[in-house]
Design an enzyme around this catalytic site. Structure first.
Site, PDB file in Angstrom:
ATOM      1  N   ASP A  59       1.033   4.709  -1.535  1.00 30.50           N
ATOM      2  CA  ASP A  59       1.741   3.552  -0.979  1.00 30.50           C
ATOM      3  C   ASP A  59       3.040   4.042  -0.323  1.00 30.50           C
ATOM      4  OD1 ASP A  59       1.752   0.210  -1.811  1.00 30.50           O
ATOM      5  OD2 ASP A  59       3.530   1.120  -0.895  1.00 30.50           O
ATOM      6  N   ASN A 119      -3.224  -7.931  -5.479  1.00 33.54           N
ATOM      7  CA  ASN A 119      -2.499  -9.125  -5.038  1.00 33.54           C
ATOM      8  C   ASN A 119      -3.417  -9.920  -4.119  1.00 33.54           C
ATOM      9  OD1 ASN A 119      -0.081  -8.416  -6.356  1.00 33.54           O
ATOM     10  ND2 ASN A 119       0.496  -7.073  -4.673  1.00 33.54           N
ATOM     11  N   GLY A 170       2.040 -12.318  -3.020  1.00 29.62           N
ATOM     12  CA  GLY A 170       2.661 -11.162  -2.388  1.00 29.62           C
ATOM     13  C   GLY A 170       1.698 -10.265  -1.644  1.00 29.62           C
ATOM     14  N   SER A 224       0.520  -8.731   1.330  1.00 27.30           N
ATOM     15  CA  SER A 224       1.112  -8.625   2.671  1.00 27.30           C
ATOM     16  C   SER A 224       0.143  -8.027   3.676  1.00 27.30           C
ATOM     17  CB  SER A 224       2.397  -7.794   2.620  1.00 27.30           C
ATOM     18  OG  SER A 224       2.121  -6.504   2.136  1.00 27.30           O
ATOM     19  N   HIS A 240      -7.409  -4.461  -1.058  1.00 26.41           N
ATOM     20  CA  HIS A 240      -6.952  -3.188  -1.619  1.00 26.41           C
ATOM     21  C   HIS A 240      -6.589  -3.366  -3.084  1.00 26.41           C
ATOM     22  CE1 HIS A 240      -3.476  -5.308   0.068  1.00 26.41           C
ATOM     23  NE2 HIS A 240      -2.762  -4.798  -0.909  1.00 26.41           N
ATOM     24  N   HIS A 270      -4.052  -1.714  -5.944  1.00 26.60           N
ATOM     25  CA  HIS A 270      -2.928  -0.826  -6.265  1.00 26.60           C
ATOM     26  C   HIS A 270      -3.271  -0.097  -7.565  1.00 26.60           C
ATOM     27  CE1 HIS A 270       0.192  -2.869  -3.653  1.00 26.60           C
ATOM     28  NE2 HIS A 270      -0.701  -3.828  -3.725  1.00 26.60           N
TER      29      HIS A 270
HETATM   30  P1  DGP Z   1       0.201  -5.960  -0.926  1.00 29.57           P
HETATM   31  O1  DGP Z   1       1.601  -6.456  -1.063  1.00 29.57           O
HETATM   32  O2  DGP Z   1      -0.602  -6.129  -2.205  1.00 29.57           O
HETATM   33  O3  DGP Z   1      -0.501  -6.501   0.290  1.00 29.57           O
HETATM   34  O4  DGP Z   1       0.335  -4.399  -0.739  1.00 29.57           O
HETATM   35  C1  DGP Z   1       0.413  -3.767   0.492  1.00 29.57           C
HETATM   36  C2  DGP Z   1       1.012  -2.424   0.265  1.00 29.57           C
HETATM   37  O5  DGP Z   1       0.780  -1.634   1.405  1.00 29.57           O
HETATM   38  C3  DGP Z   1       2.517  -2.434   0.048  1.00 29.57           C
HETATM   39  O6  DGP Z   1       2.806  -1.988  -1.277  1.00 29.57           O
HETATM   40  C4  DGP Z   1       3.084  -1.469   1.058  1.00 29.57           C
HETATM   41  C5  DGP Z   1       1.858  -0.746   1.573  1.00 29.57           C
HETATM   42  N1  DGP Z   1       1.895  -0.394   2.980  1.00 29.57           N
HETATM   43  C6  DGP Z   1       2.162  -1.226   4.022  1.00 29.57           C
HETATM   44  N2  DGP Z   1       2.087  -0.558   5.182  1.00 29.57           N
HETATM   45  C7  DGP Z   1       1.738   0.717   4.875  1.00 29.57           C
HETATM   46  C8  DGP Z   1       1.499   1.889   5.641  1.00 29.57           C
HETATM   47  O7  DGP Z   1       1.575   1.897   6.867  1.00 29.57           O
HETATM   48  N3  DGP Z   1       1.182   3.026   4.963  1.00 29.57           N
HETATM   49  C9  DGP Z   1       1.075   3.050   3.594  1.00 29.57           C
HETATM   50  N4  DGP Z   1       0.755   4.232   3.028  1.00 29.57           N
HETATM   51  N5  DGP Z   1       1.281   1.961   2.832  1.00 29.57           N
HETATM   52  C10 DGP Z   1       1.619   0.817   3.465  1.00 29.57           C
END
Ligand code: DGP
Length: 115
Positions: free
Chosen positions: A32, A89, A95, A97, A102, A104
């Site tokens: 992340d 999420n 939350g 986004s 996906h 975590h």
């Molecule tokens: P969520 O909030 O559950 O939708 O998690 C999305 C996650 O994705 C957040 O923790 C940050 C991560 N994230 C967003 N953009 C990028 C990216 O461009 N690269 C990586 N490695 N992670 C990202």
């Protein structure tokens, strides 16, 4: 409705770089970009699913099985076996986004408190 412009779709197409932990024909796992634990990884399916229910209702069984094998591969590779959490999420209210399904995978020194 799935939007092909989301960041994880771009990562899958190679348009945005990532720090890959595990990859196969079905899944991609990477760190992340905004870690909220000592270890914070994400696992995504190679398919167009917006959230956990879109995935579990519409993805082929082969992909669903491969996805969870991908989660296990990350846990094994990073040595997290008895100390990790998985979080999906779901929806803006919780939350989410990025509207590409996906999971975590998070691990810290200590996970003692309950949600
Ligand atoms: P969520 O909030 O559950 O939708 O998690 C999305 C996650 O994705 C957040 O923790 C940050 C991560 N994230 C967003 N953009 C990028 C990216 O461009 N690269 C990586 N490695 N992670 C990202």
């Amino acid at each position: 409705m799935y939007n092909k412009d989301n960041v994880f779709a771009k990562i899958l197409r190679g348009e945005i770089p990532n720090k890959t932990i595990y990859s196969d024909d079905y899944v991609l796992a990477f760190y992340d970009v905004n870690p909220r634990a000592k270890v914070h990884a994400l696992v995504i399916p190679r398919g167009e699913y917006t959230d956990i229910f879109d995935f579990t209702q519409n993805a082929p069984a082969e992909l669903q099985m491969a996805f969870w094998n991908g989660v296990r591969a990350v846990v094994e590779k990073l040595g997290l076996r008895d100390n990790f959490r998985t979080i999906a999420n779901t929806g803006r209210g919780a939350g989410q986004s990025v509207m590409h399904f996906h999971i975590h995978i998070m691990s810290d020194e200590r996970f003692t408190e309950d949600f």
